[in-house]
Design an enzyme around this catalytic site. Structure first.
Site, PDB file in Angstrom:
ATOM      1  N   ASP A 217      62.974  61.668  16.057  1.00 42.71           N
ATOM      2  CA  ASP A 217      61.766  62.437  16.373  1.00 42.71           C
ATOM      3  C   ASP A 217      62.034  63.326  17.581  1.00 42.71           C
ATOM      4  OD1 ASP A 217      58.630  61.959  15.305  1.00 42.71           O
ATOM      5  OD2 ASP A 217      58.844  63.103  17.175  1.00 42.71           O
TER       6      ASP A 217
ATOM      7  N   LEU B 279      34.938  55.260  -5.807  1.00 43.31           N
ATOM      8  CA  LEU B 279      33.599  55.613  -6.285  1.00 43.31           C
ATOM      9  C   LEU B 279      32.553  55.078  -5.318  1.00 43.31           C
ATOM     10  CD1 LEU B 279      33.404  55.259 -10.190  1.00 43.31           C
ATOM     11  CD2 LEU B 279      33.402  57.330  -8.808  1.00 43.31           C
ATOM     12  N   HIS B 280      32.844  55.148  -4.002  1.00 43.10           N
ATOM     13  CA  HIS B 280      31.877  54.676  -3.013  1.00 43.10           C
ATOM     14  C   HIS B 280      31.286  55.890  -2.300  1.00 43.10           C
ATOM     15  CE1 HIS B 280      33.318  50.663  -3.760  1.00 43.10           C
ATOM     16  NE2 HIS B 280      34.554  51.121  -3.631  1.00 43.10           N
ATOM     17  N   ALA B 281      29.985  56.072  -2.431  1.00 39.65           N
ATOM     18  CA  ALA B 281      29.346  57.200  -1.757  1.00 39.65           C
ATOM     19  C   ALA B 281      29.521  57.032  -0.246  1.00 39.65           C
ATOM     20  CB  ALA B 281      27.868  57.232  -2.131  1.00 39.65           C
TER      21      ALA B 281
ATOM     22  N   CYS C 285      46.575  64.419   4.356  1.00 36.31           N
ATOM     23  CA  CYS C 285      46.991  65.156   3.134  1.00 36.31           C
ATOM     24  C   CYS C 285      45.804  65.782   2.434  1.00 36.31           C
ATOM     25  CB  CYS C 285      47.727  64.234   2.175  1.00 36.31           C
ATOM     26  SG  CYS C 285      49.028  63.301   2.937  1.00 36.31           S
TER      27      CYS C 285
ATOM     28  N   THR D 243      52.568  68.262   8.071  1.00 35.42           N
ATOM     29  CA  THR D 243      52.251  69.507   7.356  1.00 35.42           C
ATOM     30  C   THR D 243      50.739  69.764   7.499  1.00 35.42           C
ATOM     31  OG1 THR D 243      52.064  68.167   5.342  1.00 35.42           O
ATOM     32  CG2 THR D 243      54.110  69.393   5.638  1.00 35.42           C
TER      33      THR D 243
HETATM   34  N1  LIG Z   1      49.575  59.532   7.278  1.00 37.54           N
HETATM   35  C1  LIG Z   1      49.390  59.288   5.989  1.00 37.54           C
HETATM   36  O1  LIG Z   1      48.591  58.436   5.586  1.00 37.54           O
HETATM   37  C2  LIG Z   1      50.196  60.036   4.959  1.00 37.54           C
HETATM   38  C3  LIG Z   1      50.310  59.519   3.664  1.00 37.54           C
HETATM   39  C4  LIG Z   1      51.079  60.188   2.722  1.00 37.54           C
HETATM   40  C5  LIG Z   1      51.707  61.386   3.080  1.00 37.54           C
HETATM   41  N2  LIG Z   1      51.557  61.893   4.341  1.00 37.54           N
HETATM   42  C6  LIG Z   1      52.254  63.146   4.661  1.00 37.54           C
HETATM   43  O2  LIG Z   1      53.466  62.808   5.331  1.00 37.54           O
HETATM   44  C7  LIG Z   1      53.780  63.820   6.307  1.00 37.54           C
HETATM   45  C8  LIG Z   1      53.890  63.177   7.690  1.00 37.54           C
HETATM   46  O3  LIG Z   1      52.618  62.666   8.036  1.00 37.54           O
HETATM   47  P1  LIG Z   1      52.406  61.696   9.283  1.00 37.54           P
HETATM   48  O4  LIG Z   1      51.015  61.210   9.197  1.00 37.54           O
HETATM   49  O5  LIG Z   1      53.534  60.738   9.352  1.00 37.54           O
HETATM   50  O6  LIG Z   1      52.552  62.779  10.481  1.00 37.54           O
HETATM   51  P2  LIG Z   1      52.663  62.505  12.054  1.00 37.54           P
HETATM   52  O7  LIG Z   1      52.054  63.677  12.720  1.00 37.54           O
HETATM   53  O8  LIG Z   1      52.190  61.113  12.361  1.00 37.54           O
HETATM   54  O9  LIG Z   1      54.250  62.516  12.329  1.00 37.54           O
HETATM   55  C9  LIG Z   1      55.062  63.647  12.215  1.00 37.54           C
HETATM   56  C10 LIG Z   1      56.190  63.479  13.240  1.00 37.54           C
HETATM   57  O10 LIG Z   1      57.198  64.466  12.991  1.00 37.54           O
HETATM   58  C11 LIG Z   1      57.762  64.829  14.250  1.00 37.54           C
HETATM   59  N3  LIG Z   1      58.512  66.079  14.068  1.00 37.54           N
HETATM   60  C12 LIG Z   1      58.037  67.315  13.800  1.00 37.54           C
HETATM   61  N4  LIG Z   1      59.069  68.183  13.658  1.00 37.54           N
HETATM   62  C13 LIG Z   1      60.214  67.481  13.835  1.00 37.54           C
HETATM   63  C14 LIG Z   1      61.605  67.801  13.796  1.00 37.54           C
HETATM   64  N5  LIG Z   1      62.039  69.054  13.524  1.00 37.54           N
HETATM   65  N6  LIG Z   1      62.513  66.831  14.029  1.00 37.54           N
HETATM   66  C15 LIG Z   1      62.093  65.560  14.295  1.00 37.54           C
HETATM   67  N7  LIG Z   1      60.787  65.190  14.334  1.00 37.54           N
HETATM   68  C16 LIG Z   1      59.867  66.141  14.107  1.00 37.54           C
HETATM   69  C17 LIG Z   1      56.563  64.909  15.171  1.00 37.54           C
HETATM   70  O11 LIG Z   1      56.938  64.812  16.528  1.00 37.54           O
HETATM   71  C18 LIG Z   1      55.748  63.682  14.695  1.00 37.54           C
HETATM   72  O12 LIG Z   1      56.076  62.522  15.447  1.00 37.54           O
HETATM   73  C19 LIG Z   1      52.672  64.863   6.177  1.00 37.54           C
HETATM   74  O13 LIG Z   1      53.093  65.850   5.262  1.00 37.54           O
HETATM   75  C20 LIG Z   1      51.511  64.076   5.602  1.00 37.54           C
HETATM   76  O14 LIG Z   1      50.612  64.910   4.903  1.00 37.54           O
HETATM   77  C21 LIG Z   1      50.837  61.230   5.291  1.00 37.54           C
END
Ligand SMILES: NC(=O)c1ccc[n+]([C@@H]2O[C@H](COP(=O)([O-])OP(=O)(O)OC[C@H]3O[C@@H](n4cnc5c(N)ncnc54)[C@H](O)[C@@H]3O)[C@@H](O)[C@H]2O)c1
Length: 263
Positions: free
Chosen positions: A30, A253-255, A263, A86
């Protein structure tokens, strides 16, 4: 298998710890130095039931480590997962892919030997094509396959969802890529999790279609809640009455307050 996880957020940390628990050698990377320093101290930056024990036991077994520098973990890896954020862009709501593309560029510079680069972040269809283009432009000699492996875990049940998924979706048509991904997820066959191989764009579409469908269910039952209030019906019983139909199902299906999340 040797795995580099780029992005140690919710998805990266949970996936990295679970892959290590499967027996793979995992380095989570990270850019956030504070996050990596706290992980080195054994402090978990998010609250997820069971994650602290899972991280501690795999660090102790030397299968899981953390760093801010991706060069060595990427050079050594059989598979490099991109799990950076993202977020929705302000204004137009598009997914901001700048972190994914920056990570792809950085990864490309350190690749050695055959490597599968896997997009785990939630991305629009076609992002894998652009990740591949960036990698090939930055490092034309790289022996690389770019695959898609969307993540479906839920915060609060993330470890269970990762270890007992309804399915794992892997998008690549490359045989070597499928072999590496099959080896990484093989331990899940013990849990009878279906591993679905498909084309990269289809895998990307599956994630967006799944999210859209779940959002539709939530939005639908909220509309029915409004209507129920107007006509004097009980929406909980309406939800149960329609959800018991197997074609519809009771989940989502929970209001309530509507849908949201990363995401
Ligand atoms: N959180 C969820 O429940 C969940 C579930 C499924 C999918 N996702 C998807 O997974 C992806 C990550 O989500 P998240 O919740 O883990 O995000 P997050 O913000 O918790 O973590 C992302 C991490 O990436 C690091 N980072 C960014 N650029 C970097 C680089 N170039 N090199 C190294 N580290 C870098 C950031 O410092 C951060 O710690 C997203 O696309 C999200 O939509 C999330």
């Amino acid at each position: 298998m040797r795995i580099a996880m780029i992005g140690t957020g919710y998805v990266g940390l949970v996936s990295g710890a679970c892959f290590a628990d499967f027996g793979h050698d995992v380095i989570c990377v990270d850019k956030d130095e504070k996050k990596i320093a706290s992980l080195h101290r054994g402090e978990i930056p998010i609250y997820e039931p069971g994650l602290d024990e899972l991280v501690a036991s795999n660090v102790k077994a030397k299968r899981l480590d953390f760093t801010t520098d991706l060069s060595k973990p990427v050079a050594d890896a059989d598979a490099v997962f991109i799990a950076v954020g993202t977020p929705s862009r302000r204004g137009d709501g598009h997914a901001d892919l700048s972190y994914v593309y920056a990570a792809a560029k950085e990864i490309a510079q350190s690749l050695t030997g055959f490597t599968v680069v896997v997009t785990k972040s939630t991305v629009p269809v076609g992002t894998g094509d652009e990740v591949e283009r960036i990698i090939r432009e930055t490092n034309p000699k790289a022996d690389v396959v770019v695959a898609s492996n969307p993540e479906f875990l839920r915060e609060g049940a993330a470890i269970r969802d990762f270890k007992f998924p309804d399915r794992v979706v892997v998008g690549t048509s490359d045989e070597r890529g499928r072999k590496v991904m099959g080896d990484i997820y093989r331990p899940l066959s013990l849990n009878q999790a279906p591993l679905m191989f498909t084309e990269r764009r289809t895998a990307e579409m599956i994630k967006y279609a799944a999210n859209a469908f779940l959002a539709t269910k939530i939005t639908f039952i909220n509309e029915i809640a409004d209507l129920s209030e107007k006509v004097g019906a009980n929406v909980q019983e309406v939800a149960r009455g329609i959800g018991l139909d197997n074609r519809i199902g009771t989940k989502f299906l929970h209001a309530g307050p509507g849908f949201g999340g990363s995401c």
